[in-house]
Design a protein around this motif. Structure first.
Motif, PDB file in Angstrom:
ATOM      1  N   LYS A  24      -1.178   0.029  39.482  1.00 36.79           N
ATOM      2  CA  LYS A  24      -0.340  -0.990  40.110  1.00 36.79           C
ATOM      3  C   LYS A  24      -0.276  -2.243  39.232  1.00 36.79           C
ATOM      4  O   LYS A  24       0.795  -2.846  39.080  1.00 36.79           O
ATOM      5  CB  LYS A  24      -0.887  -1.334  41.501  1.00 36.79           C
ATOM      6  CG  LYS A  24       0.034  -2.189  42.318  1.00 36.79           C
ATOM      7  CD  LYS A  24       1.307  -1.444  42.651  1.00 36.79           C
ATOM      8  CE  LYS A  24       2.208  -2.321  43.479  1.00 36.79           C
ATOM      9  NZ  LYS A  24       3.586  -1.856  43.498  1.00 36.79           N
ATOM     10  N   LEU A  25      -1.401  -2.630  38.638  1.00 32.23           N
ATOM     11  CA  LEU A  25      -1.416  -3.792  37.756  1.00 32.23           C
ATOM     12  C   LEU A  25      -0.558  -3.547  36.509  1.00 32.23           C
ATOM     13  O   LEU A  25       0.195  -4.425  36.100  1.00 32.23           O
ATOM     14  CB  LEU A  25      -2.847  -4.136  37.339  1.00 32.23           C
ATOM     15  CG  LEU A  25      -3.734  -4.715  38.439  1.00 32.23           C
ATOM     16  CD1 LEU A  25      -5.192  -4.741  37.992  1.00 32.23           C
ATOM     17  CD2 LEU A  25      -3.266  -6.096  38.859  1.00 32.23           C
ATOM     18  N   GLU A  27       2.001  -1.501  36.231  1.00 36.46           N
ATOM     19  CA  GLU A  27       3.410  -1.483  36.646  1.00 36.46           C
ATOM     20  C   GLU A  27       3.937  -2.910  36.810  1.00 36.46           C
ATOM     21  O   GLU A  27       5.010  -3.246  36.305  1.00 36.46           O
ATOM     22  CB  GLU A  27       3.549  -0.713  37.963  1.00 36.46           C
ATOM     23  CG  GLU A  27       4.938  -0.704  38.540  1.00 36.46           C
ATOM     24  CD  GLU A  27       4.976  -0.052  39.921  1.00 36.46           C
ATOM     25  OE1 GLU A  27       5.852  -0.435  40.717  1.00 36.46           O
ATOM     26  OE2 GLU A  27       4.124   0.813  40.214  1.00 36.46           O
ATOM     27  N   SER A  28       3.185  -3.728  37.490  1.00 33.60           N
ATOM     28  CA  SER A  28       3.611  -5.111  37.716  1.00 33.60           C
ATOM     29  C   SER A  28       3.662  -5.891  36.403  1.00 33.60           C
ATOM     30  O   SER A  28       4.606  -6.657  36.166  1.00 33.60           O
ATOM     31  CB  SER A  28       2.667  -5.784  38.704  1.00 33.60           C
ATOM     32  OG  SER A  28       3.111  -7.085  38.984  1.00 33.60           O
ATOM     33  N   VAL A  31       6.831  -4.986  34.524  1.00 30.18           N
ATOM     34  CA  VAL A  31       8.016  -5.637  35.097  1.00 30.18           C
ATOM     35  C   VAL A  31       8.063  -7.110  34.672  1.00 30.18           C
ATOM     36  O   VAL A  31       9.121  -7.611  34.273  1.00 30.18           O
ATOM     37  CB  VAL A  31       8.028  -5.494  36.641  1.00 30.18           C
ATOM     38  CG1 VAL A  31       9.089  -6.375  37.272  1.00 30.18           C
ATOM     39  CG2 VAL A  31       8.231  -4.035  37.034  1.00 30.18           C
ATOM     40  N   LEU A  32       6.932  -7.799  34.749  1.00 33.26           N
ATOM     41  CA  LEU A  32       6.891  -9.203  34.329  1.00 33.26           C
ATOM     42  C   LEU A  32       7.228  -9.345  32.846  1.00 33.26           C
ATOM     43  O   LEU A  32       8.035 -10.195  32.463  1.00 33.26           O
ATOM     44  CB  LEU A  32       5.510  -9.802  34.591  1.00 33.26           C
ATOM     45  CG  LEU A  32       5.140 -10.073  36.042  1.00 33.26           C
ATOM     46  CD1 LEU A  32       3.669 -10.459  36.144  1.00 33.26           C
ATOM     47  CD2 LEU A  32       6.020 -11.155  36.635  1.00 33.26           C
ATOM     48  N   LEU A  46       5.816 -15.185  42.964  1.00 37.21           N
ATOM     49  CA  LEU A  46       5.221 -13.914  42.592  1.00 37.21           C
ATOM     50  C   LEU A  46       4.362 -13.376  43.733  1.00 37.21           C
ATOM     51  O   LEU A  46       3.733 -14.144  44.463  1.00 37.21           O
ATOM     52  CB  LEU A  46       4.359 -14.076  41.343  1.00 37.21           C
ATOM     53  CG  LEU A  46       5.076 -14.530  40.072  1.00 37.21           C
ATOM     54  CD1 LEU A  46       4.070 -14.654  38.919  1.00 37.21           C
ATOM     55  CD2 LEU A  46       6.188 -13.565  39.697  1.00 37.21           C
ATOM     56  N   SER A  47       4.318 -12.061  43.841  1.00 40.99           N
ATOM     57  CA  SER A  47       3.465 -11.418  44.836  1.00 40.99           C
ATOM     58  C   SER A  47       2.011 -11.484  44.363  1.00 40.99           C
ATOM     59  O   SER A  47       1.748 -11.745  43.177  1.00 40.99           O
ATOM     60  CB  SER A  47       3.888  -9.960  45.004  1.00 40.99           C
ATOM     61  OG  SER A  47       3.540  -9.224  43.839  1.00 40.99           O
ATOM     62  N   VAL A  49       0.006  -9.086  43.679  1.00 40.19           N
ATOM     63  CA  VAL A  49      -0.232  -8.146  42.574  1.00 40.19           C
ATOM     64  C   VAL A  49       0.403  -8.658  41.286  1.00 40.19           C
ATOM     65  O   VAL A  49      -0.145  -8.463  40.189  1.00 40.19           O
ATOM     66  CB  VAL A  49       0.223  -6.707  42.915  1.00 40.19           C
ATOM     67  CG1 VAL A  49       1.734  -6.584  42.979  1.00 40.19           C
ATOM     68  CG2 VAL A  49      -0.349  -5.713  41.912  1.00 40.19           C
ATOM     69  N   ASP A  50       1.539  -9.346  41.386  1.00 40.72           N
ATOM     70  CA  ASP A  50       2.161  -9.939  40.197  1.00 40.72           C
ATOM     71  C   ASP A  50       1.256 -11.028  39.602  1.00 40.72           C
ATOM     72  O   ASP A  50       1.100 -11.122  38.382  1.00 40.72           O
ATOM     73  CB  ASP A  50       3.524 -10.551  40.516  1.00 40.72           C
ATOM     74  CG  ASP A  50       4.585  -9.515  40.847  1.00 40.72           C
ATOM     75  OD1 ASP A  50       4.452  -8.348  40.427  1.00 40.72           O
ATOM     76  OD2 ASP A  50       5.557  -9.888  41.530  1.00 40.72           O
ATOM     77  N   ALA A  53      -1.592  -9.290  37.945  1.00 33.60           N
ATOM     78  CA  ALA A  53      -1.139  -8.642  36.711  1.00 33.60           C
ATOM     79  C   ALA A  53      -0.942  -9.660  35.607  1.00 33.60           C
ATOM     80  O   ALA A  53      -1.314  -9.420  34.453  1.00 33.60           O
ATOM     81  CB  ALA A  53       0.155  -7.865  36.970  1.00 33.60           C
ATOM     82  N   TYR A  54      -0.350 -10.800  35.931  1.00 35.05           N
ATOM     83  CA  TYR A  54      -0.193 -11.855  34.929  1.00 35.05           C
ATOM     84  C   TYR A  54      -1.562 -12.291  34.412  1.00 35.05           C
ATOM     85  O   TYR A  54      -1.781 -12.391  33.210  1.00 35.05           O
ATOM     86  CB  TYR A  54       0.561 -13.068  35.494  1.00 35.05           C
ATOM     87  CG  TYR A  54       0.681 -14.160  34.452  1.00 35.05           C
ATOM     88  CD1 TYR A  54       1.783 -14.216  33.614  1.00 35.05           C
ATOM     89  CD2 TYR A  54      -0.332 -15.089  34.261  1.00 35.05           C
ATOM     90  CE1 TYR A  54       1.876 -15.193  32.623  1.00 35.05           C
ATOM     91  CE2 TYR A  54      -0.255 -16.058  33.273  1.00 35.05           C
ATOM     92  CZ  TYR A  54       0.853 -16.108  32.462  1.00 35.05           C
ATOM     93  OH  TYR A  54       0.923 -17.050  31.471  1.00 35.05           O
TER      94      TYR A  54
END
Length: 117
Positions: A24-25, A27-28, A31-32, A46-47, A49-50, A53-54
């Protein structure tokens, strides 16, 4: 050009990424990264998880680059150097954290539209 993260930052990143799977990290983060590279607008909020992930994928390398840049800038300044820094579009304050390591006496103002930071 590597600058190790201060332990407190490494701990925050670790705690922030723990609740999410690596898949999931990734994937996010993808996308970022695609959004940043294509200059598309990143969502204004940002969600969770976003954010994680950042912090896990982009923060360490951005911090290292910013740390290097601030080091170069400070090497060309006369004393007392910079006393205040404005970080517009600060996100989690990546550039300001790096600057603080190089310019510990400076004051910081961070502006960010996304309240999740």
């Amino acid at each position: 050009m590597t600058a190790p993260l201060p332990p407190v930052l490494a701990q925050v990143i670790s705690r922030s990424t723990e609740p999410f799977s690596i898949a999931k990290l990734r994937e996010s983060a993808q996308v970022l990264s695609t959004g940043y590279r294509s200059r598309e607008n990143i969502r204004p909020t940002l969600s969770p998880v976003d954010v994680a992930a950042y912090l896990g994928a982009r923060f360490p390398s951005t911090y290292a680059v910013a740390h290097h840049v601030w080091g170069e800038v400070s090497s060309h300044l006369e004393s007392p150097g910079l006393v205040s820094v404005l970080d517009a579009g600060a996100g989690p304050g990546t550039a300001s954290w790096a600057a603080h390591e190089v310019l510990p006496g400076a004051g910081f103002t961070l502006l960010e539209r996304d309240a999740s930071w």
